[in-house]
Design a protein around this motif. Structure first.
Motif, PDB file in Angstrom:
ATOM      1  N   CYS A  13       0.834  -1.199   0.000  1.00  0.00           N
ATOM      2  CA  CYS A  13       0.000   0.000   0.000  1.00  0.00           C
ATOM      3  C   CYS A  13       0.877   1.261   0.000  1.00  0.00           C
ATOM      4  CB  CYS A  13      -0.917   0.004   1.207  1.00  0.00           C
ATOM      5  SG  CYS A  13      -2.106   1.344   1.166  1.00  0.00           S
ATOM      6  N   CYS A  15       0.395   3.944   1.345  1.00  0.00           N
ATOM      7  CA  CYS A  15       0.376   4.688   2.618  1.00  0.00           C
ATOM      8  C   CYS A  15       1.596   4.342   3.474  1.00  0.00           C
ATOM      9  CB  CYS A  15      -0.905   4.407   3.398  1.00  0.00           C
ATOM     10  SG  CYS A  15      -0.894   2.866   4.332  1.00  0.00           S
ATOM     11  N   HIS A  19      -0.557  -3.702   5.799  1.00  0.00           N
ATOM     12  CA  HIS A  19      -1.915  -4.016   6.223  1.00  0.00           C
ATOM     13  C   HIS A  19      -2.066  -5.520   6.429  1.00  0.00           C
ATOM     14  CE1 HIS A  19      -3.070   0.056   5.609  1.00  0.00           C
ATOM     15  NE2 HIS A  19      -2.812   0.031   4.315  1.00  0.00           N
ATOM     16  N   TYR A 205      -2.536   9.823  10.647  1.00  0.00           N
ATOM     17  CA  TYR A 205      -2.384   8.815   9.598  1.00  0.00           C
ATOM     18  C   TYR A 205      -3.728   8.556   8.922  1.00  0.00           C
ATOM     19  CZ  TYR A 205      -2.434   4.093   7.692  1.00  0.00           C
ATOM     20  OH  TYR A 205      -2.629   3.015   6.882  1.00  0.00           O
ATOM     21  N   CYS A 207      -5.316   6.261   5.358  1.00  0.00           N
ATOM     22  CA  CYS A 207      -5.016   5.418   4.202  1.00  0.00           C
ATOM     23  C   CYS A 207      -6.220   5.418   3.272  1.00  0.00           C
ATOM     24  CB  CYS A 207      -4.681   3.990   4.627  1.00  0.00           C
ATOM     25  SG  CYS A 207      -4.554   2.862   3.212  1.00  0.00           S
TER      26      CYS A 207
HETATM   27 ZN   LIG Z   1      -2.625   1.807   3.271  1.00  0.00          ZN
END
Ligand SMILES: [Zn+2]
Ligand SMILES: [Zn+2]
Length: 429
Positions: A13, A15, A19, A205, A207
């Motif tokens: 990801c 971000c 995950h 944060y 995502c």
């Molecule tokens: Zn992410």
């Protein structure tokens, strides 16, 4: 639903976060009740099982106990008379029973799962859920809200290894429970909006992949809103899937933000204030649904403001404390001293980003009219009366909830622009 597909979707990801999903098995199907023993074996669930249910969930899973015995499992059974409250006494009792078992199979929804989740975690035993009603998003949760005395504390746990459900049983579950689950999923509209605003103003944060994952799950369920009151297996499965997936989203993001925003905090305020008076609250999803409608109205009113003047907040803590009252003040104040989370936000950032905040609200949250129509189609709760919250408590929750969490939401930043959520709700801007 294929968990590997979700893992693939979440791999690498942008971000920057990895995950992960702990959940190994998620199976929802018609007639699955007859295959529980086979599935537990397939997932190598331990042979010595503590099966925990309440009278209702035991009734709708008739034959399950015998099926497990017939398949060679050693099963100890504990059926509770009433599990409206997940209390510590039950957790401690299950811990003792679990010492002679290898795993805990929780049969039911809500509190049954929560007491089992914590007991299994504390005894380091495996944990599986057979869900009987799609009523709230805690199935895949890695924490358990447990009540001790009049106080509810969320305890860290592990996720279940396996979640099973029979769509026929889900569809036959009380319409009120299905509508509650529906409401808990609608809440995610607000959660994502608050999450994006916290990212924008406070650098929290965020995502987008997880955000989109939640939006997709919500959209799939909402499309079947008018089928919720019927004993419709597709609609019941869609609610269940959306609840499990949005529950998983919290683990993917390693925070509760994708599934819980201002609406959950309002609901929590009502719940704590009722517990203070010794009254048990209505179903989680029902309260959250009503709060989602409130937030939609208030936020959309705010989004009509073209610009705002912001300054450091000045909170009348005496007034706030008077509304929290005995037993809640210390916990609340500890989240707001020596400084508040809003003290970390530059007022100019609020002024400069106001247009973007309004845009996020319009992008993420359906209008109150649209949401109300969905709730009515699903026969979900829409008013304070529906959830037995009296008019004063209803308004207090809207105004005073933000201080229960150290968390940036649209509602929480309003004192910086001389407003609060109640005034926004009443369109007194
Ligand atoms: Zn992410
Ligand atoms: Zn919830």
């Amino acid at each position: 639903m294929d968990l590997n597909q979700i893992r693939a979707r979440m791999a690498n990801c942008p971000c920057g976060q990895t995950h992960e999903i702990e959940l190994e098995g998620l199976e929802i199907a018609h007639g699955l009740l007859d295959r529980v023993a086979d599935l537990l074996k397939q997932y190598r669930f331990p042979n010595r099982v503590l099966m925990v249910a309440d009278v209702n969930s035991f009734r709708v899973t008739k034959g399950l106990y015998e099926q497990l015995l017939g398949a060679g499992f050693t099963v100890e059974l504990r059926v509770y008379e009433d599990t409206r409250v997940a209390d510590m006494k039950a957790v401690e009792e299950l811990q003792v029973l679990l010492r002679r078992a290898g795993g805990c199979l929780s049969v039911g929804t809500g509190s049954v799962n929560d007491i089992c989740r914590l007991a299994a975690y504390r005894e380091n035993k495996q944990f599986a859920i057979f869900a009987t009603a799609p009523s709230m998003d805690g199935f895949a949760s890695d924490s358990a809200p447990i009540t001790e005395g009049n106080f509810k504390t969320s305890y860290p746990c592990r996720q279940p290894r396996i979640i099973l459900a029979d769509s026929r049983i889900l569809a036959e579950s009380p319409a009120e429970l299905k509508a509650a689950g529906f409401g808990d999923v609608l809440a995610k509209y607000v959660a994502i909006a608050d999450w994006r605003v916290a990212n924008l103003l406070h650098g929290d944060y965020y995502c987008e992949r997880v955000g989109q994952f939640v939006r997709d799950a919500v959209a799939k369920m909402v499309a079947l809103a008018d089928q919720v009151p019927q004993k419709n297996e597709d609609a019941a499965t869609a609610i269940m899937e959306a609840l499990v997936l949005t529950g998983l989203s919290m683990q993917l993001a390693k925070c509760t933000r994708p599934a819980s925003g201002t609406e959950h905090i309002i609901s929590h305020y009502w719940e704590c204030k009722k517990l203070q008076r010794g009254i048990i609250s209505d179903f989680h999803g029902k309260k959250v649904c009503v709060a989602t409608l409130i937030v939609s109205r208030a936020y959309h009113n705010l989004a009509k403001l073209k610009s705002v003047r912001a300054h450091k907040e000045h909170i009348d803590w005496k007034d706030v404390q008077a509304h929290y009252g005995e037993g809640l003040i210390d916990g609340m104040m500890s989240l707001n001293t020596p400084d508040t989370i809003v003290d970390e936000i530059d007022p100019r950032a609020v002024e400069e980003n106001w247009g973007k905040i309004a845009q996020i609200i319009r992008e993420e949250i359906p209008t109150p009219e649209k949401l109300l129509a969905l709730c009515q189609a699903a026969h979900a709760a829409t008013t304070g009366e529906d959830i037995s919250v009296d008019p004063q408590l209803f308004l207090d929750g809207i105004k005073y909830h933000p201080f229960m969490r150290r968390r940036v939401t649209v509602a929480r930043i309003l004192p910086m622009i001389d407003l609060d959520l109640l005034r926004a709700y009443q369109n007194d801007l």
